[in-house]
Design a protein around this motif. Structure first.
Motif, short mmCIF file in Angstrom:
data_model
loop_
_atom_site.label_atom_id
_atom_site.label_comp_id
_atom_site.label_asym_id
_atom_site.label_seq_id
_atom_site.Cartn_x
_atom_site.Cartn_y
_atom_site.Cartn_z
N GLU A 1 0.91 -1.26 -0.07
CA GLU A 1 -0.17 -0.02 0.04
C GLU A 1 0.75 1.52 0.01
OE1 GLU A 1 -3.48 0.64 -0.72
OE2 GLU A 1 -3.27 -1.22 0.25
N GLN A 2 2.17 1.24 0.54
CA GLN A 2 2.69 2.42 0.74
C GLN A 2 4.45 1.61 0.95
OE1 GLN A 2 1.90 4.05 4.64
NE2 GLN A 2 3.16 5.79 3.89
N GLN A 3 5.50 2.53 0.34
CA GLN A 3 6.59 2.12 0.53
C GLN A 3 7.46 3.19 1.14
OE1 GLN A 3 8.12 -0.82 -2.97
NE2 GLN A 3 7.52 1.39 -3.95
N HIS A 4 8.27 2.91 2.17
CA HIS A 4 9.00 4.12 3.04
C HIS A 4 10.61 4.13 2.23
CE1 HIS A 4 11.03 1.82 6.00
NE2 HIS A 4 10.01 1.11 5.90
N ALA A 5 10.76 3.10 1.25
CA ALA A 5 12.22 3.08 0.67
C ALA A 5 12.05 2.56 -0.76
CB ALA A 5 13.27 2.33 1.46
N GLY A 6 10.96 2.97 -1.28
CA GLY A 6 10.82 2.56 -2.90
C GLY A 6 11.87 2.98 -3.60
N ARG A 7 12.56 2.17 -4.40
CA ARG A 7 13.69 2.42 -5.17
C ARG A 7 13.55 2.33 -6.86
NH1 ARG A 7 16.39 -2.48 -5.63
NH2 ARG A 7 15.89 -3.98 -3.79
N GLY A 8 14.25 3.37 -7.14
CA GLY A 8 14.42 3.25 -9.03
C GLY A 8 15.53 2.84 -9.24
N GLU B 1 15.15 7.41 -5.90
CA GLU B 1 13.85 7.11 -5.05
C GLU B 1 12.76 6.69 -5.86
OE1 GLU B 1 11.03 9.43 -1.98
OE2 GLU B 1 13.09 10.26 -2.30
N TRP B 2 11.82 6.10 -5.26
CA TRP B 2 10.57 5.91 -5.96
C TRP B 2 9.50 6.46 -5.05
CZ3 TRP B 2 9.16 5.85 -10.76
CH2 TRP B 2 7.43 5.95 -10.81
N HIS B 3 9.03 7.55 -5.20
CA HIS B 3 8.04 8.05 -4.43
C HIS B 3 6.75 7.44 -4.12
CE1 HIS B 3 5.99 11.25 -2.35
NE2 HIS B 3 5.16 11.26 -3.27
N SER B 4 6.35 6.97 -2.83
CA SER B 4 5.38 5.84 -2.84
C SER B 4 4.58 5.87 -1.86
CB SER B 4 5.82 4.59 -2.47
OG SER B 4 7.08 4.28 -3.31
N PRO B 5 3.71 7.21 -2.04
CA PRO B 5 2.50 7.48 -0.81
C PRO B 5 1.54 6.35 -0.76
CG PRO B 5 2.24 9.09 -2.78
CD PRO B 5 3.49 8.15 -3.20
N GLY C 1 -1.91 4.01 -0.59
CA GLY C 1 -3.32 4.25 -0.88
C GLY C 1 -3.53 4.67 -2.40
N THR C 2 -2.59 5.65 -2.80
CA THR C 2 -2.92 6.03 -4.26
C THR C 2 -2.24 5.33 -5.47
OG1 THR C 2 -1.01 7.58 -3.75
CG2 THR C 2 -3.33 8.43 -3.01
N GLY C 3 -1.17 4.93 -5.23
CA GLY C 3 -0.26 4.15 -6.36
C GLY C 3 -0.25 2.65 -6.22
N ILE C 4 0.25 1.95 -7.26
CA ILE C 4 0.49 0.78 -7.32
C ILE C 4 2.11 0.10 -7.13
CG2 ILE C 4 0.49 -1.28 -8.69
CD1 ILE C 4 -1.97 -0.22 -10.07
N TYR C 5 2.25 -0.31 -5.91
CA TYR C 5 3.93 -0.74 -5.80
C TYR C 5 3.94 -2.21 -5.97
CZ TYR C 5 2.78 3.81 -4.03
OH TYR C 5 2.10 5.13 -3.92
N MET C 6 4.27 -2.90 -6.73
CA MET C 6 4.66 -4.41 -6.84
C MET C 6 5.61 -4.84 -7.68
SD MET C 6 1.56 -5.57 -9.52
CE MET C 6 1.48 -5.00 -11.31
N SER C 7 5.97 -6.06 -7.10
CA SER C 7 7.21 -6.81 -7.49
C SER C 7 6.75 -7.99 -7.88
CB SER C 7 8.37 -6.77 -6.63
OG SER C 7 8.74 -5.42 -6.45
N GLY D 1 5.93 0.55 -10.28
CA GLY D 1 5.49 1.46 -9.77
C GLY D 1 4.41 2.31 -10.85
N ILE D 2 3.34 2.55 -10.31
CA ILE D 2 2.50 3.56 -11.31
C ILE D 2 2.04 4.21 -10.14
CG2 ILE D 2 0.62 3.15 -12.85
CD1 ILE D 2 0.63 0.27 -12.82
#
Ligand code: BT5
Length: 325
Positions: A114-121, A126-130, A132-138, A210-211
């Motif tokens: 739902e949220q990442q505090h160290a999302g990476r590119g 950094e991948w900004h990952s607030p 509930g609003t984005g998709i963060y998946m691996s 990341g979307i």
């Protein structure tokens, strides 16, 4: 019921209204300071409150968590989403997928957060990952391909994602080599593929996607606002993250089957039809230096061909691309 849930329920029952700290503290049986702390905590999770002196708090934006059970149901039978793990707040789904792989997870394992505090590119960016609003998946993938063709996967994923977004929103999304999706020049998605190889063969790939889906402009930090956007900003309305994920996996399954049976050529054609990179003058920065020239095409291995002013053709597997002014 947990205090946070009680608090949210109370706000839901008083939708659009201000609720005073006093009312909340009485209702929940906690001090006003504790109410304030709870609200701050919820804000960190992505809820937004308006506060006004004397009036209290009003919930102005609520974020629903991903409906994971529905996702699982819709993706039943999809070999790339056999096991979906949903996490609330993580450092990075990429890191978690690596850990899952080391612990024995195989192809078809998906880590969603739902949220990442160290999302990476790439390159440690950094991948900004607030929340509930984005998709963060691996995704954990095990294609049987030579290491030299590892780039195919980034292109295959970008085509799948681009088609899924176009189908759902009608937005003119394009692919920017090597790993970005753009709308009107603004980035809405990035792909990060980590490859684990053994003797020139790909063993496993951890594909991070990341979307930016339902962010408002103010959800992006100031420096990102000039280059990033979300599907909500681009289309003017919220989009179901679940539908987008489902649509992506359907596209990916379909295109992967084509890739396995017919090779890279059909994927390359699709990529070429969706990219904004080809036939334009570009500057690509690579660890070896900069290459400037005309982006002519993609090779069999998925590398970018750039012809410089002297007519020399450079074959680039990765790098940062900018359009020449
Ligand atoms: C990428 O890197 O574009 C790959 C991003 C992959 C993120 C996913 S999320 C799930 C998984 N878990 C992770 O920890 N990572 C993966 P790169 O090409 O290096 O681009 C990074 C740049 O994109 C940043 O420097 C910003 O300029 C921009 N950016 C950062 N956050 C963004 C966002 N939310 N939306 C649009 N652009 C963003």
């Amino acid at each position: 019921m947990h205090v946070n849930e009680q608090l949210l329920q109370w706000f839901n029952e008083h939708e659009g209204q201000f609720v005073s700290g006093q009312q909340l503290s009485q209702h929940l049986g906690i001090s006003r300071t504790a109410v304030w702390k709870r609200i701050k905590k919820l804000e960190k999770q992505g809820y937004q409150f308006e506060s006004a002196p004397k009036l209290g708090y009003r919930l102005i934006r609520k974020l629903l968590p991903l409906q994971v059970d529905w996702l699982k149901l819709q993706l039943q039978g999809n070999p790339f989403a056999r096991e979906i793990h949903w996490l609330d707040r993580v450092d990075s789904t990429q890191t978690r997928a690596h850990q899952a792989y080391i612990a024995g997870a195989t192809e078809g394992t998906v880590i969603l957060a739902e949220q990442q505090h160290a999302g990476r590119g790439r390159f440690g960016r950094e991948w900004h990952s607030p929340a509930g609003t984005g998709i963060y998946m691996s995704l954990i993938l095990c294609p049987r391909i030579p290491l030299a063709q590892a780039t195919h996967m980034t292109l295959l994923i970008s085509v799948s994602l681009c088609r899924a977004i176009r189908k759902l929103t009608g937005a003119n999304v394009t692919i920017k080599w090597p790993n970005d999706l753009l709308i009107k020049g603004y980035k809405i998605s990035g792909i990060l593929v980590d490859t684990i190889a053994e003797a020139d063969q790909v063993k496993t790939m951890i594909a991070g996607i990341g979307i930016s889906v339902n962010m408002d402009l103010e959800d992006f930090p100031e420096p990102l606002r000039a280059k990033a956007t979300s599907l909500k900003i681009a289309t003017g309305h919220n989009l179901s993250r679940e539908q987008l994920i489902i649509s992506f996996f359907k596209q990916f399954e379909e295109l992967y089957a084509i890739y396995l049976t017919k090779g890279f050529a059909p994927i390359r054609h699709l990529w070429e039809a969706l990219t904004s990179t080809l036939q334009s003058h570009v500057v690509v920065t690579t660890p070896q230096g900069q290459v400037a020239g005309l982006a002519e095409g993609i090779t069999e291995n998925g590398a970018l061909r750039v012809r410089d002013q002297q007519g020399q053709v450079h074959t680039l597997y990765s790098g940062d691309l900018a359009w020449s002014p």
